[in-house]
Write a protein that holds these residues in place. Structure first.
Motif, PDB file in Angstrom:
ATOM      1  N   VAL A  78       0.836  -1.205   0.000  1.00  0.00           N
ATOM      2  CA  VAL A  78       0.000   0.000   0.000  1.00  0.00           C
ATOM      3  C   VAL A  78       0.869   1.252   0.000  1.00  0.00           C
ATOM      4  CG1 VAL A  78      -1.787   1.297   1.244  1.00  0.00           C
ATOM      5  CG2 VAL A  78      -1.759  -1.203   1.381  1.00  0.00           C
ATOM      6  N   ASN A  79       0.568   2.190  -0.889  1.00  0.00           N
ATOM      7  CA  ASN A  79       1.216   3.498  -0.802  1.00  0.00           C
ATOM      8  C   ASN A  79       0.322   4.459  -0.033  1.00  0.00           C
ATOM      9  OD1 ASN A  79       2.907   5.763  -1.171  1.00  0.00           O
ATOM     10  ND2 ASN A  79       1.617   6.421  -2.892  1.00  0.00           N
ATOM     11  N   ALA A  80       0.761   4.853   1.165  1.00  0.00           N
ATOM     12  CA  ALA A  80       0.029   5.853   1.947  1.00  0.00           C
ATOM     13  C   ALA A  80       0.898   7.088   2.161  1.00  0.00           C
ATOM     14  CB  ALA A  80      -0.417   5.265   3.286  1.00  0.00           C
ATOM     15  N   THR A  81       1.883   7.280   1.274  1.00  0.00           N
ATOM     16  CA  THR A  81       2.629   8.547   1.283  1.00  0.00           C
ATOM     17  C   THR A  81       1.943   9.470   0.277  1.00  0.00           C
ATOM     18  OG1 THR A  81       4.136   8.074  -0.558  1.00  0.00           O
ATOM     19  CG2 THR A  81       4.800   7.275   1.611  1.00  0.00           C
ATOM     20  N   SER A  82       2.376  10.711   0.221  1.00  0.00           N
ATOM     21  CA  SER A  82       1.789  11.622  -0.766  1.00  0.00           C
ATOM     22  C   SER A  82       2.534  11.561  -2.100  1.00  0.00           C
ATOM     23  CB  SER A  82       1.777  13.043  -0.204  1.00  0.00           C
ATOM     24  OG  SER A  82       2.997  13.314   0.434  1.00  0.00           O
ATOM     25  N   ILE A  83       3.468  10.623  -2.216  1.00  0.00           N
ATOM     26  CA  ILE A  83       4.230  10.496  -3.463  1.00  0.00           C
ATOM     27  C   ILE A  83       3.321  10.008  -4.589  1.00  0.00           C
ATOM     28  CG2 ILE A  83       6.141   9.304  -4.610  1.00  0.00           C
ATOM     29  CD1 ILE A  83       7.344   9.026  -1.748  1.00  0.00           C
ATOM     30  N   GLY A  84       3.310  10.781  -5.690  1.00  0.00           N
ATOM     31  CA  GLY A  84       2.450  10.433  -6.819  1.00  0.00           C
ATOM     32  C   GLY A  84       1.499  11.566  -7.146  1.00  0.00           C
ATOM     33  N   LEU A  85       1.144  12.331  -6.093  1.00  0.00           N
ATOM     34  CA  LEU A  85       0.260  13.495  -6.262  1.00  0.00           C
ATOM     35  C   LEU A  85       0.801  14.466  -7.295  1.00  0.00           C
ATOM     36  CD1 LEU A  85      -0.791  14.544  -2.649  1.00  0.00           C
ATOM     37  CD2 LEU A  85      -2.313  14.180  -4.600  1.00  0.00           C
ATOM     38  N   GLN A  86       2.130  14.616  -7.330  1.00  0.00           N
ATOM     39  CA  GLN A  86       2.771  15.526  -8.287  1.00  0.00           C
ATOM     40  C   GLN A  86       3.433  14.745  -9.404  1.00  0.00           C
ATOM     41  OE1 GLN A  86       2.546  18.765  -7.311  1.00  0.00           O
ATOM     42  NE2 GLN A  86       1.991  18.451  -5.173  1.00  0.00           N
ATOM     43  N   ASN A  87       2.905  13.518  -9.649  1.00  0.00           N
ATOM     44  CA  ASN A  87       3.459  12.665 -10.707  1.00  0.00           C
ATOM     45  C   ASN A  87       4.885  12.188 -10.462  1.00  0.00           C
ATOM     46  OD1 ASN A  87       1.599  12.001 -12.822  1.00  0.00           O
ATOM     47  ND2 ASN A  87       1.400  14.213 -13.118  1.00  0.00           N
ATOM     48  N   GLU A  88       5.296  12.128  -9.196  1.00  0.00           N
ATOM     49  CA  GLU A  88       6.649  11.642  -8.907  1.00  0.00           C
ATOM     50  C   GLU A  88       6.741  10.144  -9.196  1.00  0.00           C
ATOM     51  OE1 GLU A  88       4.519  12.979  -6.762  1.00  0.00           O
ATOM     52  OE2 GLU A  88       5.529  14.044  -5.143  1.00  0.00           O
ATOM     53  N   PRO A  89       7.952   9.657  -9.529  1.00  0.00           N
ATOM     54  CA  PRO A  89       8.133   8.212  -9.695  1.00  0.00           C
ATOM     55  C   PRO A  89       7.981   7.474  -8.366  1.00  0.00           C
ATOM     56  CG  PRO A  89      10.234   9.368  -9.898  1.00  0.00           C
ATOM     57  CD  PRO A  89       9.176  10.419  -9.795  1.00  0.00           C
ATOM     58  N   SER A  90       7.534   6.216  -8.442  1.00  0.00           N
ATOM     59  CA  SER A  90       7.394   5.377  -7.249  1.00  0.00           C
ATOM     60  C   SER A  90       8.729   5.306  -6.520  1.00  0.00           C
ATOM     61  CB  SER A  90       6.960   3.985  -7.680  1.00  0.00           C
ATOM     62  OG  SER A  90       7.186   3.061  -6.654  1.00  0.00           O
TER      63      SER A  90
END
Ligand code: ATR
Length: 273
Positions: free
Chosen positions: A189-201
């Protein structure tokens, strides 16, 4: 009598909640309305007074008020005291009762798709407010063990202690140290905010397979890099919007005491993308 509802937070312009709940009101022929109401940090007390004055029937709370709002409640549901934050409030003749629907919202897609949690090994990325509700959910559904990976290790340690205190075995690690261990887990599960700004996993998903459940709680964009990488490995995907929908359904049922029109709400939500 006509009922009114709101979502409060800041920023609030892009909230999808008014669309989702308005669609539900139309579908069920309810004489109700739902608005987004911006309350800046530091103005919560006055904001809540205002909502009581207009006899609001219920409201949702989002960033940055989920923890501070606890102070203005008269009653708290068990979910709310366990997680230490509130995202849904009902108002009965001026008595405010708080609920936290993050945990039920998170678990809802597993139930809908009949995906098993009991006895599984879980990798959770993140140790913030959302991660805490997710840990409570995995404890409730009796996962076997959870690895909590976070950039700031102290927060992973604290959340691991919380997990153990509610009966879920837990191991804290630094997110950079996850390496290529993803294949050792049943659920990631990703529960960080990473991805909101299209960042790589931040982690590699190499070696996972179609039985691995990969769940990103980031819902905008829908196809984060994390989800794309999971699809390349043919994993079983749960999207962030499914949790959002689960939360909205739960809030609707708390406020109206009737079953929520899931499909109408889903259609409204997906129309927002
Ligand atoms: P929420 O309420 O959505 O959980 P939060 O409590 O602010 O929000 O938690 C955000 C999570 O995303 C944290 O786990 C945070 O890691 P830290 O505890 O180290 O701050 C994580 N996070 C945010 N940006 C990150 C980044 N660039 N790299 C790694 N983790 C990040």
């Amino acid at each position: 009598m006509s009922k009114s509802f709101a979502v409060i937070g800041d920023p609030i312009d892009h909230s999808l909640s008014p669309n989702i709940h308005s669609a539900a009101f139309r579908e069920m022929n309810l004489d109700s309305s739902y608005i987004a109401y911006r309350i800046p940090k530091g103005e919560l007390e006055e904001g809540v007074e205002g909502l009581k004055k207009i006899k609001i029937t219920g409201f949702n709370i989002t960033i940055p008020h989920k923890i501070e709002m606890m102070k203005y409640l008269d009653k708290t549901d068990e979910s709310c005291s366990l997680i230490g934050a509130v995202n849904t409030v009902s108002n009965t003749d001026g008595v405010l009762k708080g609920y936290n629907t993050d945990m039920d919202g998170f678990l809802d897609p597993f139930k809908k798709k009949k995906l098993n949690i009991s006895g599984t090994k879980v990798l959770l990325l993140g140790a913030g407010g959302a991660a805490r509700a997710i840990v409570a959910g995995f404890a409730k559904e009796k996962a076997k063990i959870i690895t909590i990976a976070n950039r700031t290790i102290e927060k992973a340690n604290t959340l691991s202690e919380f997990a153990k205190s509610i009966g879920l075995d837990a191991v804290p690690v630094k997110i950079q140290d996850v390496g290529d261990t993803a294949k050792n887990y049943d659920i990631i599960v990703n529960a960080t905010s990473i991805g909101l700004q299209n960042e790589p996993s931040v982690i590699s998903l190499k070696g996972i397979n179609e039985k691995t459940i990969v769940y990103d709680i980031v819902y905008m964009p829908m196809n984060t890099d994390f989800i794309k990488k999971a699809k390349e490995e043919n994993a079983t995907i749960i999207y962030g919007y499914e949790m959002l929908l689960g939360q909205a359904v739960r809030a609707f049922e708390i406020w109206h005491g009737i079953e929520a029109p899931y499909n109408a709400m889903k259609k409204a939500l997906l129309g927002g993308f």
